[in-house]
Design an enzyme around this catalytic site. Structure first.
Site, PDB file in Angstrom:
ATOM      1  N   THR A  25       3.527   5.923   8.960  1.00 49.52           N
ATOM      2  CA  THR A  25       4.573   5.727   9.966  1.00 49.52           C
ATOM      3  C   THR A  25       5.894   5.433   9.276  1.00 49.52           C
ATOM      4  OG1 THR A  25       3.073   4.993  11.681  1.00 49.52           O
ATOM      5  CG2 THR A  25       5.309   4.129  11.796  1.00 49.52           C
ATOM      6  N   HIS A 178      -6.879   8.815  15.608  1.00 48.93           N
ATOM      7  CA  HIS A 178      -6.669   7.512  14.958  1.00 48.93           C
ATOM      8  C   HIS A 178      -7.637   6.504  15.597  1.00 48.93           C
ATOM      9  CE1 HIS A 178      -4.980   4.271  12.857  1.00 48.93           C
ATOM     10  NE2 HIS A 178      -3.700   4.492  13.027  1.00 48.93           N
ATOM     11  N   ASN A 181      -7.485   0.738  12.353  1.00 46.13           N
ATOM     12  CA  ASN A 181      -6.341  -0.184  12.261  1.00 46.13           C
ATOM     13  C   ASN A 181      -5.998  -0.955  13.531  1.00 46.13           C
ATOM     14  OD1 ASN A 181      -6.196   0.588   9.637  1.00 46.13           O
ATOM     15  ND2 ASN A 181      -4.383   1.866   9.836  1.00 46.13           N
ATOM     16  N   TYR A 183      -5.952  -0.136  16.725  1.00 42.83           N
ATOM     17  CA  TYR A 183      -5.335   0.513  17.886  1.00 42.83           C
ATOM     18  C   TYR A 183      -6.400   0.783  18.947  1.00 42.83           C
ATOM     19  CZ  TYR A 183      -1.384   0.475  14.814  1.00 42.83           C
ATOM     20  OH  TYR A 183      -0.381   0.042  13.975  1.00 42.83           O
ATOM     21  N   ASN A 238      -3.930  -5.673  12.721  1.00 46.06           N
ATOM     22  CA  ASN A 238      -3.665  -5.824  14.154  1.00 46.06           C
ATOM     23  C   ASN A 238      -4.718  -6.671  14.867  1.00 46.06           C
ATOM     24  OD1 ASN A 238      -1.163  -4.430  14.295  1.00 46.06           O
ATOM     25  ND2 ASN A 238      -2.286  -2.522  13.983  1.00 46.06           N
TER      26      ASN A 238
HETATM   27  C1  FMN Z   1       4.682   2.532   5.522  1.00 46.91           C
HETATM   28  C2  FMN Z   1       3.253   2.680   5.963  1.00 46.91           C
HETATM   29  C3  FMN Z   1       2.974   3.296   7.175  1.00 46.91           C
HETATM   30  C4  FMN Z   1       1.646   3.490   7.584  1.00 46.91           C
HETATM   31  N1  FMN Z   1       1.400   4.179   8.744  1.00 46.91           N
HETATM   32  C5  FMN Z   1       0.120   4.498   9.097  1.00 46.91           C
HETATM   33  C6  FMN Z   1      -0.139   5.336  10.218  1.00 46.91           C
HETATM   34  O1  FMN Z   1       0.766   5.841  10.892  1.00 46.91           O
HETATM   35  N2  FMN Z   1      -1.436   5.587  10.522  1.00 46.91           N
HETATM   36  C7  FMN Z   1      -2.477   5.082   9.794  1.00 46.91           C
HETATM   37  O2  FMN Z   1      -3.634   5.339  10.107  1.00 46.91           O
HETATM   38  N3  FMN Z   1      -2.247   4.304   8.703  1.00 46.91           N
HETATM   39  C8  FMN Z   1      -0.982   4.021   8.332  1.00 46.91           C
HETATM   40  N4  FMN Z   1      -0.745   3.297   7.184  1.00 46.91           N
HETATM   41  C9  FMN Z   1      -1.868   2.976   6.292  1.00 46.91           C
HETATM   42  C10 FMN Z   1      -1.992   4.058   5.204  1.00 46.91           C
HETATM   43  O3  FMN Z   1      -2.381   5.304   5.776  1.00 46.91           O
HETATM   44  C11 FMN Z   1      -3.064   3.670   4.154  1.00 46.91           C
HETATM   45  O4  FMN Z   1      -4.282   3.434   4.818  1.00 46.91           O
HETATM   46  C12 FMN Z   1      -2.673   2.431   3.346  1.00 46.91           C
HETATM   47  O5  FMN Z   1      -1.331   2.519   2.884  1.00 46.91           O
HETATM   48  C13 FMN Z   1      -3.606   2.238   2.151  1.00 46.91           C
HETATM   49  O6  FMN Z   1      -3.549   3.357   1.285  1.00 46.91           O
HETATM   50  P1  FMN Z   1      -2.734   3.284  -0.105  1.00 46.91           P
HETATM   51  O7  FMN Z   1      -3.288   2.103  -0.854  1.00 46.91           O
HETATM   52  O8  FMN Z   1      -2.986   4.588  -0.795  1.00 46.91           O
HETATM   53  O9  FMN Z   1      -1.276   3.059   0.248  1.00 46.91           O
HETATM   54  C14 FMN Z   1       0.572   3.040   6.775  1.00 46.91           C
HETATM   55  C15 FMN Z   1       0.864   2.380   5.575  1.00 46.91           C
HETATM   56  C16 FMN Z   1       2.182   2.206   5.149  1.00 46.91           C
HETATM   57  C17 FMN Z   1       2.463   1.548   3.829  1.00 46.91           C
END
Ligand code: FMN
Length: 367
Positions: A25, A178, A181, A183, A238
């Site tokens: 996001t 989705h 998380n 939701y 959440n």
């Molecule tokens: C800025 C940001 C926005 C995110 N938006 C979403 C999202 O829209 N949908 C979702 O399922 N997870 C979202 N996440 C979680 C990421 O998809 C991911 O699960 C999380 O960053 C862990 O992976 P990583 O360690 O590779 O960053 C978001 C994470 C970050 C940092």
């Protein structure tokens, strides 16, 4: 033996490598319409085997944060078509993440200023983002109202309609529900947020009903081979919690097995936090084994805190895809950097949510 850089088939999706851009996001879509620069942003990252878009609301009711995109209006779909065209021009594949936030919302974001909806009228101890005088501001989520059972078919229908629009009108290669998380679908799954006494609460099969009905409706709309789903068995994101997640998620993946999905996407541990949580143990290998034992053939995608060595290990051990989140924000050419063992750009946390080009399309690729 497969490596991260080998092609793989996930349902209908033929992917050039096993590196996936996780949904992220970015709060840059005023009026729920992706901006023109979103096409540049996603196209810059098209060397990923698969791009999963930022979470995208299936309905106005499913909206929970300022300036996140939607998939329920003509202008939104037209804007997404510009994004998918740009990604396809670069040879990439892109699916959209279908989002209903449930209780993680605010009256200011809801149709007619109404209460957000939830399985039960329990406020999440979490925050959402509103834009106040042009500045993104974190605020407590509003008290939700419990959905009437008669409203649930409308939500299932909204998932299916959004999926159909995504593929037929906006040109996506597929969709991801989705289910993670904290939701709406995750709120229904978990007994900390679902206190219902009807067919959608209580026993595991009841709590899983909305997620499974929604997934089946999406599969009917666009085909299982174009459908993925994201789950997060133990994340505290959440304010969700389940008293016994292993049998809950085992049931869920067993029921998903016959749907011939493209992929199952699992967040291991606390989203964006520790991969193991002391008081929330979970056996992910057992989950995958239960899915395979039930005949499930979808690609198995893992996420959370992966770097190159951990991702290579996962693929070697039989996971099919690894999703990277934060590294893809700051490294448009992440695939090349991983392949060449090149250093990664540092992430600027201040520009993650909201703003314009800075921290969005201006991270440099290798020369
Ligand atoms: C800025 C940001 C926005 C995110 N938006 C979403 C999202 O829209 N949908 C979702 O399922 N997870 C979202 N996440 C979680 C990421 O998809 C991911 O699960 C999380 O960053 C862990 O992976 P990583 O360690 O590779 O960053 C978001 C994470 C970050 C940092």
């Amino acid at each position: 033996m497969s490596t991260l850089f080998d092609p793989v088939q996930a349902g209908d999706l033929q992917l050039a490598n096993r590196i996936v851009m996780a949904p992220l996001t970015r709060n840059r879509s005023p009026n729920a319409i992706p901006p023109d620069i979103a096409a540049t942003y996603y196209a810059q990252r098209a060397s990923a085997g698969l791009l999963i878009t930022e979470a995208t609301a299936i309905s106005h009711q499913g909206q929970g944060y300022a300036d996140v995109p939607g998939l329920y209006g003509t202008e939104q779909l037209d804007a997404w078509k510009r994004v998918t065209d740009a990604v396809h021009a670069e040879g990439g594949k892109i699916v959209v993440q279908l989002w209903h936030v449930g209780r993680v919302s605010h009256t200011e974001l809801q149709p007619g200023g109404g209460k957000p909806v939830a399985p039960s009228a329990i406020t999440a101890k979490t925050k959402t983002v509103l834009i106040k005088d042009g500045v993104p501001t974190f605020v407590e989520t509003s008290e939700p109202r419990a959905l009437d059972a008669a409203e649930l078919p409308g939500i299932v229908h909204a998932y299916a309609a959004a999926a159909r629009n995504a593929v037929e009108t906006a040109g996506f290669d597929g969709v991801e529900l989705h289910g993670a998380n904290g939701y709406l679908l995750d709120q229904f799954l978990k007994d900390g947020s679902n206190k219902r006494t009807d067919d959608y609460g209580g026993a595991i099969k009841n709590r899983a009903r909305l997620l499974l009905e929604s997934t089946r409706a999406v599969v009917d709309a666009v085909g299982g081979g174009k459908t993925g789903i994201r789950l997060s068995p133990v994340t505290p994101a959440n304010d969700v919690h389940d008293s016994d997640p292993q049998p809950l998620f085992t049931y869920v993946v067993q029921q998903l097995a016959p749907l011939n999905l493209a992929y199952i996407h699992i967040i291991e541990g606390a989203t964006g936090g520790p991969r193991e949580i002391a008081d929330r143990p979970f056996d992910y290998e057992a989950l995958k084994a239960a899915y395979r034992a039930a005949g499930g053939k979808a690609a198995w995608m893992v996420n959370n805190g992966y770097d190159r060595p951990l991702a290579e290990e996962a693929v070697k051990e039989g996971d099919d895809l690894v999703a990277f989140g934060k590294p893809f924000i700051s490294n448009p050419d992440l695939v090349r950097r991983l392949r060449e063992h090149a250093p990664l750009n540092e992430l600027d946390k201040a520009t993650m949510y909201g703003g314009g080009v800075k921290g969005y399309t201006d991270y440099p690729a290798l020369g």
